[in-house]
Design a protein around this motif. Structure first.
Motif, PDB file in Angstrom:
ATOM      1  N   ASN A   1       0.812  -1.221   0.000  1.00  0.00           N
ATOM      2  CA  ASN A   1       0.000   0.000   0.000  1.00  0.00           C
ATOM      3  C   ASN A   1       0.841   1.265   0.000  1.00  0.00           C
ATOM      4  O   ASN A   1       0.339   2.337  -0.327  1.00  0.00           O
ATOM      5  N   ARG A   2       2.104   1.159   0.361  1.00  0.00           N
ATOM      6  CA  ARG A   2       2.998   2.326   0.343  1.00  0.00           C
ATOM      7  C   ARG A   2       3.655   2.551  -1.011  1.00  0.00           C
ATOM      8  O   ARG A   2       4.379   3.515  -1.199  1.00  0.00           O
ATOM      9  N   ALA A   3       3.456   1.653  -1.948  1.00  0.00           N
ATOM     10  CA  ALA A   3       4.161   1.737  -3.226  1.00  0.00           C
ATOM     11  C   ALA A   3       3.829   2.999  -4.013  1.00  0.00           C
ATOM     12  O   ALA A   3       4.613   3.428  -4.849  1.00  0.00           O
ATOM     13  N   ASP A   4       2.682   3.598  -3.743  1.00  0.00           N
ATOM     14  CA  ASP A   4       2.339   4.819  -4.476  1.00  0.00           C
ATOM     15  C   ASP A   4       2.834   6.088  -3.778  1.00  0.00           C
ATOM     16  O   ASP A   4       2.609   7.195  -4.258  1.00  0.00           O
ATOM     17  N   ASN A   5       3.569   5.954  -2.665  1.00  0.00           N
ATOM     18  CA  ASN A   5       4.106   7.124  -1.961  1.00  0.00           C
ATOM     19  C   ASN A   5       5.087   7.923  -2.815  1.00  0.00           C
ATOM     20  O   ASN A   5       5.266   9.116  -2.602  1.00  0.00           O
ATOM     21  N   PHE A   6       5.733   7.271  -3.762  1.00  0.00           N
ATOM     22  CA  PHE A   6       6.730   7.957  -4.579  1.00  0.00           C
ATOM     23  C   PHE A   6       6.118   9.017  -5.488  1.00  0.00           C
ATOM     24  O   PHE A   6       6.783   9.953  -5.891  1.00  0.00           O
ATOM     25  N   VAL A   7       4.840   8.860  -5.799  1.00  0.00           N
ATOM     26  CA  VAL A   7       4.163   9.841  -6.664  1.00  0.00           C
ATOM     27  C   VAL A   7       4.220  11.230  -6.017  1.00  0.00           C
ATOM     28  O   VAL A   7       4.505  12.223  -6.690  1.00  0.00           O
ATOM     29  N   GLY A   8       3.995  11.299  -4.721  1.00  0.00           N
ATOM     30  CA  GLY A   8       4.053  12.581  -4.021  1.00  0.00           C
ATOM     31  C   GLY A   8       5.446  13.194  -4.055  1.00  0.00           C
ATOM     32  O   GLY A   8       5.598  14.406  -4.160  1.00  0.00           O
ATOM     33  N   GLY A   9       6.462  12.337  -3.970  1.00  0.00           N
ATOM     34  CA  GLY A   9       7.834  12.835  -4.025  1.00  0.00           C
ATOM     35  C   GLY A   9       8.169  13.426  -5.372  1.00  0.00           C
ATOM     36  O   GLY A   9       8.784  14.505  -5.470  1.00  0.00           O
ATOM     37  N   VAL A  10       7.765  12.755  -6.425  1.00  0.00           N
ATOM     38  CA  VAL A  10       8.019  13.266  -7.770  1.00  0.00           C
ATOM     39  C   VAL A  10       7.240  14.564  -7.988  1.00  0.00           C
ATOM     40  O   VAL A  10       7.765  15.521  -8.552  1.00  0.00           O
ATOM     41  N   SER A  11       6.014  14.619  -7.498  1.00  0.00           N
ATOM     42  CA  SER A  11       5.216  15.849  -7.620  1.00  0.00           C
ATOM     43  C   SER A  11       5.869  17.004  -6.877  1.00  0.00           C
ATOM     44  O   SER A  11       5.886  18.141  -7.368  1.00  0.00           O
ATOM     45  N   SER A  12       6.416  16.714  -5.701  1.00  0.00           N
ATOM     46  CA  SER A  12       7.109  17.749  -4.940  1.00  0.00           C
ATOM     47  C   SER A  12       8.336  18.252  -5.691  1.00  0.00           C
ATOM     48  O   SER A  12       8.569  19.466  -5.779  1.00  0.00           O
ATOM     49  N   ALA A  13       9.113  17.334  -6.239  1.00  0.00           N
ATOM     50  CA  ALA A  13      10.303  17.726  -7.005  1.00  0.00           C
ATOM     51  C   ALA A  13       9.905  18.571  -8.220  1.00  0.00           C
ATOM     52  O   ALA A  13      10.512  19.613  -8.489  1.00  0.00           O
ATOM     53  N   ARG A  14       8.859  18.149  -8.931  1.00  0.00           N
ATOM     54  CA  ARG A  14       8.426  18.899 -10.122  1.00  0.00           C
ATOM     55  C   ARG A  14       7.958  20.294  -9.728  1.00  0.00           C
ATOM     56  O   ARG A  14       8.261  21.284 -10.383  1.00  0.00           O
ATOM     57  N   SER A  15       7.226  20.405  -8.634  1.00  0.00           N
ATOM     58  CA  SER A  15       6.750  21.703  -8.168  1.00  0.00           C
ATOM     59  C   SER A  15       7.922  22.619  -7.823  1.00  0.00           C
ATOM     60  O   SER A  15       7.942  23.797  -8.202  1.00  0.00           O
ATOM     61  N   LYS A  16       8.913  22.089  -7.112  1.00  0.00           N
ATOM     62  CA  LYS A  16      10.093  22.889  -6.757  1.00  0.00           C
ATOM     63  C   LYS A  16      10.842  23.343  -8.007  1.00  0.00           C
ATOM     64  O   LYS A  16      11.268  24.498  -8.102  1.00  0.00           O
ATOM     65  N   LEU A  17      11.000  22.440  -8.964  1.00  0.00           N
ATOM     66  CA  LEU A  17      11.675  22.807 -10.212  1.00  0.00           C
ATOM     67  C   LEU A  17      10.896  23.876 -10.971  1.00  0.00           C
ATOM     68  O   LEU A  17      11.465  24.864 -11.433  1.00  0.00           O
ATOM     69  N   ASN A  18       9.602  23.680 -11.099  1.00  0.00           N
ATOM     70  CA  ASN A  18       8.774  24.652 -11.818  1.00  0.00           C
ATOM     71  C   ASN A  18       8.820  26.023 -11.154  1.00  0.00           C
ATOM     72  O   ASN A  18       8.944  27.046 -11.830  1.00  0.00           O
ATOM     73  N   ASN A  19       8.718  26.043  -9.832  1.00  0.00           N
ATOM     74  CA  ASN A  19       8.743  27.315  -9.097  1.00  0.00           C
ATOM     75  C   ASN A  19      10.064  28.055  -9.264  1.00  0.00           C
ATOM     76  O   ASN A  19      10.099  29.283  -9.174  1.00  0.00           O
ATOM     77  N   ALA A  20      11.137  27.292  -9.510  1.00  0.00           N
ATOM     78  CA  ALA A  20      12.460  27.903  -9.691  1.00  0.00           C
ATOM     79  C   ALA A  20      12.764  28.196 -11.153  1.00  0.00           C
ATOM     80  O   ALA A  20      13.853  28.654 -11.483  1.00  0.00           O
ATOM     81  N   GLY A  21      11.793  27.930 -12.040  1.00  0.00           N
ATOM     82  CA  GLY A  21      11.980  28.233 -13.454  1.00  0.00           C
ATOM     83  C   GLY A  21      12.589  27.113 -14.282  1.00  0.00           C
ATOM     84  O   GLY A  21      12.926  27.300 -15.449  1.00  0.00           O
ATOM     85  N   PHE A  22      12.721  25.924 -13.713  1.00  0.00           N
ATOM     86  CA  PHE A  22      13.290  24.779 -14.426  1.00  0.00           C
ATOM     87  C   PHE A  22      12.161  23.858 -14.891  1.00  0.00           C
ATOM     88  O   PHE A  22      12.078  22.696 -14.514  1.00  0.00           O
ATOM     89  N   THR A  23      11.296  24.379 -15.735  1.00  0.00           N
ATOM     90  CA  THR A  23      10.086  23.649 -16.118  1.00  0.00           C
ATOM     91  C   THR A  23      10.340  22.504 -17.089  1.00  0.00           C
ATOM     92  O   THR A  23       9.519  21.595 -17.181  1.00  0.00           O
ATOM     93  N   ASN A  24      11.445  22.528 -17.808  1.00  0.00           N
ATOM     94  CA  ASN A  24      11.704  21.481 -18.795  1.00  0.00           C
ATOM     95  C   ASN A  24      12.800  20.513 -18.374  1.00  0.00           C
ATOM     96  O   ASN A  24      13.282  19.737 -19.190  1.00  0.00           O
ATOM     97  N   ILE A  25      13.208  20.554 -17.115  1.00  0.00           N
ATOM     98  CA  ILE A  25      14.273  19.689 -16.628  1.00  0.00           C
ATOM     99  C   ILE A  25      13.701  18.303 -16.310  1.00  0.00           C
ATOM    100  O   ILE A  25      12.741  18.190 -15.554  1.00  0.00           O
ATOM    101  N   PRO A  26      14.277  17.245 -16.899  1.00  0.00           N
ATOM    102  CA  PRO A  26      13.816  15.897 -16.549  1.00  0.00           C
ATOM    103  C   PRO A  26      14.107  15.564 -15.087  1.00  0.00           C
ATOM    104  O   PRO A  26      15.046  16.093 -14.487  1.00  0.00           O
ATOM    105  N   ILE A  27      13.305  14.670 -14.535  1.00  0.00           N
ATOM    106  CA  ILE A  27      13.463  14.211 -13.160  1.00  0.00           C
ATOM    107  C   ILE A  27      13.851  12.740 -13.171  1.00  0.00           C
ATOM    108  O   ILE A  27      13.194  11.923 -13.812  1.00  0.00           O
ATOM    109  N   TRP A  28      14.924  12.452 -12.445  1.00  0.00           N
ATOM    110  CA  TRP A  28      15.339  11.059 -12.235  1.00  0.00           C
ATOM    111  C   TRP A  28      15.242  10.742 -10.751  1.00  0.00           C
ATOM    112  O   TRP A  28      15.842  11.426  -9.926  1.00  0.00           O
ATOM    113  N   MET A  29      14.487   9.722 -10.413  1.00  0.00           N
ATOM    114  CA  MET A  29      14.517   9.193  -9.049  1.00  0.00           C
ATOM    115  C   MET A  29      15.599   8.110  -9.099  1.00  0.00           C
ATOM    116  O   MET A  29      15.368   6.993  -9.523  1.00  0.00           O
TER     117      MET A  29
END
Length: 142
Positions: A56-84
């Motif tokens: 049931n915890r396997a979907d916890n990573f979705v929140g982490g990726v969303s957080s990383a994307r939000s931080k990147l977008n807020n800093a102006g890095f909207t097209n930067i790929p994300i690697w976990m």
């Protein structure tokens, strides 16, 4: 490095968790072109001993990726790929002393579910599971 080989990709910064506030400070110090890929580590956490609770915890990573994307977008890095680039069921192997979960079919199912949920969310560009085999803590039995 880029002067020596302009095809090099700069991957930053392998933060331990995508929720850390110092990520914002790090991104504020970067200029466009100083990072090609953003990377971070994330772990399922907890110390559950019940297989269903682990799954049931396997979907916890979705929140982490969303957080990383939000931080990147807020800093102006909207097209930067994300690697976990490192992730696992638990934050530490001491949570699974018998290696019941991380080195068994339970770990394999957890990994498959984590890939499924995170990739379906559409915000991660690559996922690299932690430590497949090293003779001590790896996910694959020796």
């Amino acid at each position: 490095m880029l002067q020596a080989d302009p095809t090099i990709k700069l991957v930053a910064a392998a933060f331990r968790e995508p929720f850390q506030t110092n990520i914002d400070n790090f991104l504020a110090e970067l200029s466009p072109g100083e990072m090609d890929v953003f990377s971070f580590h994330q772990y399922g956490g907890g110390s559950e001993t019940d297989t269903t609770a682990v799954y049931n915890r396997a979907d916890n990573f979705v929140g982490g990726v969303s957080s990383a994307r939000s931080k990147l977008n807020n800093a102006g890095f909207t097209n930067i790929p994300i690697w976990m680039n490192e992730w696992n069921i638990y934050l530490t192997f001491s949570a699974d002393q018998t290696l019941r979960f991380m080195r068994s079919e339970i770990g394999g199912v957890f990994d498959a579910l984590a890939y499924k949920y995170t990739i379906e969310a559409g915000q991660v560009d690559a996922m690299f599971s932690w430590n497949a085999a090293d003779g001590t803590y790896g996910k694959i039995r020796d």
